[in-house]
Design a protein around this motif. Structure first.
Motif: not given
Length: 273
Positions: A69-70, A92-93, A107-108, A114-115
């Motif tokens: 993501v940005n 995932g991100l 974010i979580a 999953p990050l």
């Protein structure tokens, strides 16, 4: 001693505003495809990239797909997260330019995915362990070396070695998978890629991000165990399985828990597919 987590070896980045290239990437043989909404997409193409990615990932994919993501301090990141929420094709991100544990926790709360945190600044490196232990949703950390190099004012590659080791140690201390290496930007320089992968492997990395399919076989060749390493691992485990107490290999090295753990890790890579 805990076992090493299983993890991919190849992560193929692809621009989110080029759907036909995404299609090719999904068939290229990478362990994970990373659709990039950040650096690989120009400002005037951000909205199109987001919409095209959401359309693609509305259905499950044959290959795990992550989305970068940005930057988290921008409105674009919030729009990315909203567009990707609940899509079955997202595995995932990848979060760019992370500098603190609080960013991961924020974010979580917003997504169950999953990050994976990218550390791309001196501040991010200083907070590596705090970031790595910020939340159970965080599954990995790695470097973004182009931005980190600029932040530190580095010209020589050796200047990154301390940061590389810092991230490897922080990931291990947090119980995460070993980090993957950052991309090698010259897609024509396969010899240089191989040498860089060998250096990364020596520092404790496992696998690497790529920006072109031709880089994938080189990464796998360097990071997969050699026949000698496989034979040695099998010898260690065979000796460790005896009930005669401490054992020594033919070269005189004694087998301990660390040697057994490393042997298991080696053989797990040979069976990763």
């Amino acid at each position: 001693m805990t076992e090493f987590p299983r993890c991919p070896l190849t992560w193929l980045y692809v621009p989110g505003d080029r759907p036909h290239v995404v299609t090719k990437a999904l068939a290229a043989g990478a362990d994970v495809v990373v659709i990039d909404l950040e650096d690989a997409v120009g400002p005037d193409r951000k909205e199109y990239a987001r919409a095209a990615t959401a359309e693609r990932l509305a259905e499950p994919q044959q290959v795990p797909v992550h989305v970068r993501v940005n930057a988290l301090d921008t409105d674009r990141a919030a729009a990315d997260l909203a567009a990707l929420a609940g899509l079955p094709g997202v595995s995932g991100l990848r979060l760019p330019k992370v500098t603190s544990a609080s960013e991961i926790r924020q974010i979580a709360v917003a997504t169950p995915l999953p990050l994976y945190a990218l550390l791309e600044s001196a501040l991010g490196i200083e907070h590596a362990y705090a970031i790595a232990t910020a939340h159970p949703s965080l599954r990995g950390i790695s470097l973004g070396e182009a931005d980190l190099r600029a932040d530190l004012g580095l010209r020589a590659d050796a200047g990154l070695d301390w940061s590389r080791s810092r991230v490897v140690v922080a990931a291990r201390a947090a119980g995460l998978a070993p980090p993957s290496q950052s991309v090698h930007p010259d897609i024509r320089d396969l010899d240089g890629l191989a040498a860089s992968c060998a250096r990364g492997r020596a520092l404790g990395f496992l696998g690497r991000a790529a920006i072109h399919p031709r880089q994938l076989p080189v990464i796998e060749r360097v990071y997969l165990p050699t026949p000698y390493e496989i034979e040695e691992a099998e010898t260690v485990l065979k000796a460790a399985a005896t009930d005669q107490g401490a054992q020594a290999l033919p070269d005189g090295r004694f087998i301990d828990a660390a040697a057994v753990a490393l042997a298991h890790r080696t053989l797990s890579l040979t069976r990763r597919n």
